[in-house]
Scaffold this motif. Structure first.
Motif, PDB file in Angstrom:
ATOM      1  N   GLN A  85       7.520 -14.983 -47.862  1.00 61.45           N
ATOM      2  CA  GLN A  85       7.164 -13.585 -48.155  1.00 61.45           C
ATOM      3  C   GLN A  85       8.051 -12.626 -47.367  1.00 61.45           C
ATOM      4  O   GLN A  85       8.527 -11.617 -47.901  1.00 61.45           O
ATOM      5  N   LEU A  86       8.278 -12.941 -46.082  1.00 59.97           N
ATOM      6  CA  LEU A  86       9.107 -12.077 -45.239  1.00 59.97           C
ATOM      7  C   LEU A  86      10.556 -12.046 -45.718  1.00 59.97           C
ATOM      8  O   LEU A  86      11.182 -10.984 -45.775  1.00 59.97           O
ATOM      9  N   MET A  87      11.106 -13.213 -46.053  1.00 56.05           N
ATOM     10  CA  MET A  87      12.483 -13.274 -46.533  1.00 56.05           C
ATOM     11  C   MET A  87      12.652 -12.482 -47.821  1.00 56.05           C
ATOM     12  O   MET A  87      13.661 -11.779 -48.010  1.00 56.05           O
ATOM     13  N   GLU A  88      11.669 -12.576 -48.691  1.00 57.70           N
ATOM     14  CA  GLU A  88      11.728 -11.805 -49.930  1.00 57.70           C
ATOM     15  C   GLU A  88      11.619 -10.311 -49.630  1.00 57.70           C
ATOM     16  O   GLU A  88      12.324  -9.494 -50.226  1.00 57.70           O
ATOM     17  N   ARG A  89      10.760  -9.949 -48.670  1.00 53.04           N
ATOM     18  CA  ARG A  89      10.553  -8.535 -48.366  1.00 53.04           C
ATOM     19  C   ARG A  89      11.791  -7.877 -47.775  1.00 53.04           C
ATOM     20  O   ARG A  89      12.063  -6.698 -48.038  1.00 53.04           O
ATOM     21  N   VAL A  90      12.562  -8.617 -47.003  1.00 54.00           N
ATOM     22  CA  VAL A  90      13.751  -8.034 -46.400  1.00 54.00           C
ATOM     23  C   VAL A  90      14.990  -8.177 -47.287  1.00 54.00           C
ATOM     24  O   VAL A  90      16.108  -7.883 -46.867  1.00 54.00           O
ATOM     25  N   GLY A  91      14.776  -8.647 -48.522  1.00 56.22           N
ATOM     26  CA  GLY A  91      15.864  -8.621 -49.498  1.00 56.22           C
ATOM     27  C   GLY A  91      16.740  -9.849 -49.551  1.00 56.22           C
ATOM     28  O   GLY A  91      17.861  -9.776 -50.052  1.00 56.22           O
ATOM     29  N   ILE A  92      16.250 -10.991 -49.079  1.00 56.22           N
ATOM     30  CA  ILE A  92      17.012 -12.236 -49.207  1.00 56.22           C
ATOM     31  C   ILE A  92      16.774 -12.792 -50.610  1.00 56.22           C
ATOM     32  O   ILE A  92      15.641 -13.096 -50.981  1.00 56.22           O
ATOM     33  N   ILE A  93      17.836 -12.912 -51.386  1.00 55.40           N
ATOM     34  CA  ILE A  93      17.735 -13.400 -52.760  1.00 55.40           C
ATOM     35  C   ILE A  93      17.452 -14.903 -52.763  1.00 55.40           C
ATOM     36  O   ILE A  93      17.983 -15.647 -51.949  1.00 55.40           O
ATOM     37  N   GLU A  94      16.582 -15.324 -53.670  1.00 56.34           N
ATOM     38  CA  GLU A  94      16.182 -16.724 -53.809  1.00 56.34           C
ATOM     39  C   GLU A  94      15.701 -17.314 -52.483  1.00 56.34           C
ATOM     40  O   GLU A  94      16.255 -18.299 -51.974  1.00 56.34           O
ATOM     41  N   PRO A  95      14.679 -16.737 -51.875  1.00 51.49           N
ATOM     42  CA  PRO A  95      14.230 -17.218 -50.560  1.00 51.49           C
ATOM     43  C   PRO A  95      13.767 -18.669 -50.568  1.00 51.49           C
ATOM     44  O   PRO A  95      13.899 -19.355 -49.545  1.00 51.49           O
ATOM     45  N   HIS A  96      13.256 -19.155 -51.700  1.00 57.02           N
ATOM     46  CA  HIS A  96      12.791 -20.549 -51.755  1.00 57.02           C
ATOM     47  C   HIS A  96      13.948 -21.536 -51.620  1.00 57.02           C
ATOM     48  O   HIS A  96      13.740 -22.700 -51.255  1.00 57.02           O
ATOM     49  N   ILE A  97      15.182 -21.065 -51.889  1.00 57.30           N
ATOM     50  CA  ILE A  97      16.374 -21.894 -51.682  1.00 57.30           C
ATOM     51  C   ILE A  97      16.982 -21.617 -50.311  1.00 57.30           C
ATOM     52  O   ILE A  97      17.309 -22.541 -49.558  1.00 57.30           O
ATOM     53  N   LYS A  98      17.114 -20.337 -49.974  1.00 58.88           N
ATOM     54  CA  LYS A  98      17.778 -19.952 -48.729  1.00 58.88           C
ATOM     55  C   LYS A  98      16.964 -20.304 -47.489  1.00 58.88           C
ATOM     56  O   LYS A  98      17.500 -20.317 -46.383  1.00 58.88           O
ATOM     57  N   ILE A  99      15.684 -20.621 -47.663  1.00 59.33           N
ATOM     58  CA  ILE A  99      14.843 -20.956 -46.508  1.00 59.33           C
ATOM     59  C   ILE A  99      15.356 -22.207 -45.791  1.00 59.33           C
ATOM     60  O   ILE A  99      15.149 -22.391 -44.591  1.00 59.33           O
ATOM     61  N   ASP A 100      16.082 -23.063 -46.514  1.00 56.32           N
ATOM     62  CA  ASP A 100      16.609 -24.300 -45.931  1.00 56.32           C
ATOM     63  C   ASP A 100      18.084 -24.186 -45.556  1.00 56.32           C
ATOM     64  O   ASP A 100      18.726 -25.191 -45.237  1.00 56.32           O
ATOM     65  N   ALA A 101      18.628 -22.970 -45.597  1.00 59.67           N
ATOM     66  CA  ALA A 101      20.032 -22.760 -45.221  1.00 59.67           C
ATOM     67  C   ALA A 101      20.143 -22.480 -43.726  1.00 59.67           C
ATOM     68  O   ALA A 101      19.151 -22.185 -43.044  1.00 59.67           O
ATOM     69  N   TYR A 102      21.377 -22.546 -43.221  1.00 55.33           N
ATOM     70  CA  TYR A 102      21.647 -22.334 -41.797  1.00 55.33           C
ATOM     71  C   TYR A 102      22.295 -20.965 -41.578  1.00 55.33           C
ATOM     72  O   TYR A 102      22.871 -20.389 -42.504  1.00 55.33           O
ATOM     73  N   PRO A 103      22.214 -20.424 -40.353  1.00 55.67           N
ATOM     74  CA  PRO A 103      22.721 -19.062 -40.111  1.00 55.67           C
ATOM     75  C   PRO A 103      24.148 -18.816 -40.573  1.00 55.67           C
ATOM     76  O   PRO A 103      24.466 -17.755 -41.103  1.00 55.67           O
ATOM     77  N   HIS A 104      25.039 -19.808 -40.382  1.00 54.73           N
ATOM     78  CA  HIS A 104      26.444 -19.592 -40.738  1.00 54.73           C
ATOM     79  C   HIS A 104      26.653 -19.457 -42.251  1.00 54.73           C
ATOM     80  O   HIS A 104      27.724 -19.039 -42.695  1.00 54.73           O
ATOM     81  N   GLN A 105      25.634 -19.789 -43.033  1.00 56.06           N
ATOM     82  CA  GLN A 105      25.758 -19.699 -44.486  1.00 56.06           C
ATOM     83  C   GLN A 105      25.360 -18.324 -45.022  1.00 56.06           C
ATOM     84  O   GLN A 105      25.311 -18.136 -46.236  1.00 56.06           O
ATOM     85  N   PHE A 106      25.112 -17.389 -44.127  1.00 54.33           N
ATOM     86  CA  PHE A 106      24.733 -16.036 -44.513  1.00 54.33           C
ATOM     87  C   PHE A 106      25.783 -15.041 -44.027  1.00 54.33           C
ATOM     88  O   PHE A 106      26.464 -15.279 -43.030  1.00 54.33           O
ATOM     89  N   SER A 107      25.881 -13.918 -44.720  1.00 56.06           N
ATOM     90  CA  SER A 107      26.765 -12.840 -44.275  1.00 56.06           C
ATOM     91  C   SER A 107      26.137 -12.119 -43.090  1.00 56.06           C
ATOM     92  O   SER A 107      24.954 -12.337 -42.758  1.00 56.06           O
ATOM     93  N   GLY A 108      26.919 -11.225 -42.455  1.00 55.09           N
ATOM     94  CA  GLY A 108      26.399 -10.476 -41.311  1.00 55.09           C
ATOM     95  C   GLY A 108      25.176  -9.651 -41.673  1.00 55.09           C
ATOM     96  O   GLY A 108      24.191  -9.605 -40.924  1.00 55.09           O
TER      97      GLY A 108
END
Length: 539
Positions: free
Chosen positions: A134-157
């Motif tokens: 819910q938090l990831m979706e609220r702050v605008g992370i697209i596809e949070p159900h996929i990105k929840i298992d990603a690592y910090p380096h896989q995201f932009s600043g």
């Protein structure tokens, strides 16, 4: 009635081998629910130290809170037990930091790190997982159900900063401390993050304590301003009043140093020889095309700026030119020699002519080396440049050129603020007196007055030594003041390029116009008018 958060006569000292440093002295301010209070000041002014005191993040020793009170809803947190402070921090008072990459653990998924904050306080794993989505979706992370298992380096600043905000909001705190939350972000992402913070504030009624050196950010979101200098509060007031009628000389100096109001740089004559010619440069990662047919030139003694959003290919282009990344296709001719096909020995000779200042000095400066060792390393690699007997005096000269002191050379990177570390990185790049410097967001973390000082330094060096710059930046007013020509990138492509006047006064592409519109103005009244115009356009 008690304020939500208040400091009274707060003083913090640091006891060092060189003596006691009075980092914060008799600081007084307050924050109310639903209000945004900006603490404005340069590196070393005490902004972050006062915030760290609130969160109990000051290392003791060498730090010591020598006097004062920190009141949360009228209760002095300095008199609370360690367990009481632990329950307060993160739950009622949360903080997001300047550099999210340094505060996210690289070996854990972002989903685990957000969930961990809740599970540490007794929330079940399943409930924490659901809340994290819910938090990831609220702050605008697209596809949070996929990105929840990603690592910090896989995201932009910008995405990493959103994840830090999600982590801070896990328990819907009453106070959110935002320490330079948009410093390294491009203008459109900065706009999104600031809008997100204001939207979340309206939803929850939290008070936001915003630490910044950017007057544009103050104009966009702050209700009141506290101006700090050398550990003391020198001025307070409504954001508009402080900008239009500053009473303290220090505040006046800050406002006068704001970029974007000077004369436009005139383009160099057409007869100027090129120092670099880039033709059809391409870079792919599998099926992802990070760079597509990038072509441009840089003249001798010319400053060419590259602007664009995160992920547009700006930094990838710079790394390809310096052979830090391999290219897929294209050429990059430095005075007629293709940098991309040179052998190692030939490349080493040319490297002294081409230097780079990276975006994140925390990652680019070796924490085990002193500042003297970091800067003089250039003379070790290229021993013919300077006799060893002159290294110390040259390092001292370089430090003073970028606004630091010769006394700093015995210290280590962790003993400096983010802005000071970037100045050290610039001094290191200047050590070899290069002909071309690639600046990747080199001044984005600096205060406006130091920023102006460094830009003046770069300009002076250009005039004296004929240095050329490839200047990657998200600060458009700064680009307007510094560059001769501007390249606009989007999705790995160059969508527009031209003189500063052409790009800023007569942009051809809608993407360029949107970038310019997203740039923040330091005048709160002007920025409010811009905000209202954007709302009307989107209505």
């Amino acid at each position: 009635m008690n304020h939500l958060l208040e400091t009274k006569n707060l003083s913090v000292d640091f006891h060092t081998a060189g003596g006691t440093v009075h980092a914060v002295r008799n600081v007084n301010w307050h924050l109310d629910a639903g209000e945004t209070l900006a603490i404005l000041g340069e590196s070393g002014s005490g902004k972050s130290v006062s915030a760290s005191a609130i969160m109990n993040l000051i290392d003791t020793p060498p730090g010591e809170i020598v006097s004062g009170e920190i009141l949360y809803q009228g209760k002095d947190v300095l008199k609370m037990s360690t367990e009481q402070r632990r329950q307060l921090n993160g739950h009622k008072i949360a903080m997001i930091f300047q550099d999210p990459l340094s505060h996210l653990n690289p070996v854990y998924t972002v989903g685990f790190q957000i969930s961990e904050t809740m599970m540490a306080r007794g929330v079940s794993r399943a409930e924490a997982q659901e809340r994290t989505l819910q938090l990831m979706e609220r702050v605008g992370i697209i596809e949070p159900h996929i990105k929840i298992d990603a690592y910090p380096h896989q995201f932009s600043g910008g995405q990493r900063q959103r994840l830090m905000i999600a982590m801070a909001l896990a328990f819907e705190p009453d106070v959110l401390i935002a320490d330079e939350p948009t410093t390294a972000l491009d203008v459109t992402v900065q706009e999104q993050i600031l809008k997100l913070l204001k939207d979340l504030q309206q939803e929850t009624g939290m008070g936001i304590l915003l630490i910044t050196h950017d007057l544009g950010v103050v104009a966009e979101v702050a209700d009141r301003v506290v101006v700090m200098n050398s550990g003391e509060v020198v001025e307070t007031g409504l954001a508009n009043d402080v900008y239009r009628r500053p009473s303290h000389p220090y505040t006046q100096k800050l406002i006068s140093a704001i970029p974007g109001s000077g004369e436009l740089a005139q383009p160099l004559p057409d007869s100027t020889p090129n120092i670099l010619e880039v033709n059809q440069l391409c870079k792919s990662y599998g099926n992802f095309h990070a760079l597509q047919n990038a072509s441009f030139t840089i003249g001798e003694g010319e400053s060419v700026a590259i602007v664009g959003e995160s992920g547009s290919g700006k930094s990838t282009l710079a790394k390809c030119l310096l052979r830090l990344e391999d290219t897929s296709e294209g050429t990059a001719l430095y005075r007629g020699k293709d940098l991309l096909s040179l052998k190692d020995k030939e490349l080493l000779k040319i490297r002294r002519d081409i230097q780079m200042v990276f975006q994140d000095p925390t990652q680019s400066l070796n924490p085990r080396m002193s500042i003297f060792d970091l800067i003089s390393e250039a003379f070790v690699i290229h021993p013919d440049i300077l006799p060893k007997s002159q290294w110390k005096s040259r390092v001292a000269e370089l430090l003073e050129q970028v606004g630091l002191s010769a006394q700093h050379m015995s210290r280590y990177p962790h003993q400096f603020s983010g802005g000071q570390r970037q100045r050290i990185a610039i001094a290191r790049a200047l050590a070899l007196e290069p002909k071309l410097i690639v600046c990747d967001e080199a001044v984005s973390a600096l205060d406006v007055s130091i920023q102006a000082q460094v830009i003046n330094l770069l300009t002076d060096l250009q005039q004296k030594l004929g240095i050329s710059y490839l200047f990657i930046a998200h600060d458009l007013p700064l680009v307007r003041d510094f560059a001769h020509r501007v390249i606009v990138m989007r999705g790995g492509r160059i969508v527009e390029q031209g003189t500063v006047e052409q790009i800023f006064e007569h942009p051809q592409e809608s993407y360029t116009r949107n970038l310019l519109a997203a740039s923040l103005h330091p005048d709160p009244e002007v920025q409010q008018q811009r905000r209202q115009e954007r709302l009307l356009e989107t209505a």
